[in-house]
Design a protein around this motif. Structure first.
Motif, PDB file in Angstrom:
ATOM      1  N   UNK A 149     -16.055   5.181 -10.980  1.00  0.00           N
ATOM      2  CA  UNK A 149     -15.508   3.946 -11.531  1.00  0.00           C
ATOM      3  C   UNK A 149     -14.242   3.473 -10.812  1.00  0.00           C
ATOM      4  N   UNK A 150     -13.767   4.276  -9.848  1.00  0.00           N
ATOM      5  CA  UNK A 150     -12.546   3.892  -9.149  1.00  0.00           C
ATOM      6  C   UNK A 150     -12.756   2.601  -8.377  1.00  0.00           C
ATOM      7  N   UNK A 151     -11.727   1.797  -8.304  1.00  0.00           N
ATOM      8  CA  UNK A 151     -11.807   0.500  -7.639  1.00  0.00           C
ATOM      9  C   UNK A 151     -11.011   0.531  -6.350  1.00  0.00           C
ATOM     10  N   UNK A 152     -11.674   0.452  -5.210  1.00  0.00           N
ATOM     11  CA  UNK A 152     -10.992   0.552  -3.928  1.00  0.00           C
ATOM     12  C   UNK A 152     -10.149  -0.681  -3.632  1.00  0.00           C
ATOM     13  N   UNK A 153     -10.299  -1.720  -4.430  1.00  0.00           N
ATOM     14  CA  UNK A 153      -9.445  -2.889  -4.261  1.00  0.00           C
ATOM     15  C   UNK A 153      -8.066  -2.669  -4.889  1.00  0.00           C
ATOM     16  N   UNK A 154      -7.958  -1.676  -5.749  1.00  0.00           N
ATOM     17  CA  UNK A 154      -6.707  -1.438  -6.463  1.00  0.00           C
ATOM     18  C   UNK A 154      -5.906  -0.256  -5.942  1.00  0.00           C
ATOM     19  N   UNK A 155      -6.591   0.770  -5.424  1.00  0.00           N
ATOM     20  CA  UNK A 155      -5.893   1.949  -4.932  1.00  0.00           C
ATOM     21  C   UNK A 155      -6.522   2.420  -3.632  1.00  0.00           C
ATOM     22  N   UNK A 156      -5.673   2.902  -2.733  1.00  0.00           N
ATOM     23  CA  UNK A 156      -6.156   3.472  -1.483  1.00  0.00           C
ATOM     24  C   UNK A 156      -5.377   4.736  -1.197  1.00  0.00           C
ATOM     25  N   UNK A 157      -5.931   5.588  -0.357  1.00  0.00           N
ATOM     26  CA  UNK A 157      -5.378   6.922  -0.121  1.00  0.00           C
ATOM     27  C   UNK A 157      -5.251   7.159   1.379  1.00  0.00           C
ATOM     28  N   UNK A 158      -4.060   7.599   1.803  1.00  0.00           N
ATOM     29  CA  UNK A 158      -3.763   7.644   3.234  1.00  0.00           C
ATOM     30  C   UNK A 158      -2.959   8.870   3.625  1.00  0.00           C
ATOM     31  N   UNK A 159      -3.352   9.453   4.734  1.00  0.00           N
ATOM     32  CA  UNK A 159      -2.525  10.455   5.397  1.00  0.00           C
ATOM     33  C   UNK A 159      -1.479   9.697   6.199  1.00  0.00           C
ATOM     34  N   UNK A 160      -0.208   9.988   5.946  1.00  0.00           N
ATOM     35  CA  UNK A 160       0.850   9.268   6.649  1.00  0.00           C
ATOM     36  C   UNK A 160       1.140   9.902   8.006  1.00  0.00           C
ATOM     37  N   UNK A 161       1.355   9.062   8.981  1.00  0.00           N
ATOM     38  CA  UNK A 161       1.845   9.539  10.263  1.00  0.00           C
ATOM     39  C   UNK A 161       3.285  10.014  10.095  1.00  0.00           C
ATOM     40  N   UNK A 162       3.735  10.819  11.028  1.00  0.00           N
ATOM     41  CA  UNK A 162       5.060  11.414  10.920  1.00  0.00           C
ATOM     42  C   UNK A 162       6.175  10.371  10.905  1.00  0.00           C
ATOM     43  N   UNK A 163       5.935   9.229  11.559  1.00  0.00           N
ATOM     44  CA  UNK A 163       6.966   8.194  11.640  1.00  0.00           C
ATOM     45  C   UNK A 163       6.658   6.987  10.748  1.00  0.00           C
ATOM     46  N   UNK A 164       5.800   7.174   9.746  1.00  0.00           N
ATOM     47  CA  UNK A 164       5.427   6.067   8.873  1.00  0.00           C
ATOM     48  C   UNK A 164       6.649   5.531   8.120  1.00  0.00           C
ATOM     49  N   UNK A 165       6.773   4.213   7.982  1.00  0.00           N
ATOM     50  CA  UNK A 165       7.867   3.648   7.185  1.00  0.00           C
ATOM     51  C   UNK A 165       7.744   3.970   5.702  1.00  0.00           C
ATOM     52  N   UNK A 166       6.596   4.510   5.279  1.00  0.00           N
ATOM     53  CA  UNK A 166       6.427   4.871   3.876  1.00  0.00           C
ATOM     54  C   UNK A 166       6.874   6.294   3.553  1.00  0.00           C
TER      55      UNK A 166
END
Length: 212
Positions: free
Chosen positions: A42-59
């Motif tokens: 039932x998860x909605x990919x328009x609402x949540x996403x999942x990411x491996x961050x790069x080492x220099x990611x601004x996040x």
């Protein structure tokens, strides 16, 4: 839902739609509510996403801040910072919200790391309190964490899970190995069923080799 990890004893969207500083999601080009998200249909990919961050990611800054809010300010497990030596080699994973009328931001965190060859742990799993009603965030972070490690060569994936979340993990194909206490908080050491969490095709980031 939360888990920490042994260190504490001492204490998507498709790749084409993700920002440039993300590596691909669990499998490039597949929405997380399809094959890659079978634990939460039932998860909605328009609402949540999942990411491996790069080492220099601004996040990265947001990743650290949410961890501090959860493990230091809310749960009081750590005094001023939950950062430890494991973070030098751990891979940060985040969930982003993309809906509900709010600005896109980090709403969930987890880290994965290899303690010995082909033996992996997940730790520092947490979800922003405002978004905890959307249980697919926790499921998605767990799925992303285990399938990523499995794709990089994993014979065992473990986590220390706070006792109130053990039944949740069991429903997600984890088994309890033993009960332990960390900082006077009851946990179970649990192991993921790697036959269920199929290996992702996500490449291991190059910065891992530099760090090692």
């Amino acid at each position: 839902m939360f888990f920490i990890d042994p260190s504490s004893e001492d204490i998507g969207r498709s790749f084409s739609s993700a920002p440039y500083y993300f590596t691909p999601s669990v499998r490039s080009g597949i929405g997380i509510e399809e094959e890659d998200f079978m634990i939460s249909p039932s998860s909605n990919s328009e609402n949540f996403s999942f990411h491996l961050l790069e080492d220099d990611s601004p996040l990265i800054k947001d990743y650290w801040e949410l961890r501090k809010r959860i493990f230091c300010e809310e749960q009081n497990i750590f005094a001023e910072s939950d950062i430890d030596e494991i973070d030098q080699d751990a891979y940060p994973i985040v969930s982003l919200n993309s809906g509900y009328g709010t600005k896109e931001k980090v709403v969930g965190v987890v880290r994965i790391y290899e303690t010995e060859k082909r033996k992996w742990y997940g730790g520092r799993l947490g979800v922003d309190p405002v978004f905890r009603k959307f249980n697919q965030i926790g499921k998605g972070l767990i799925w992303k964490a285990v399938t990523t490690a499995n794709g990089w060569g994993c014979d065992q994936f473990l986590a220390t899970v706070q006792i109130q979340n053990v039944s949740f993990f069991r429903r997600l194909k984890w088994r309890s190995i033993k009960q332990i206490e960390i900082k006077e908080i009851k946990h179970h050491l649990m192991e993921a069923d790697l036959n269920y969490y199929k290996p992702s095709k996500l490449s291991r980031p190059g910065w891992y080799l530099v760090k090692k």
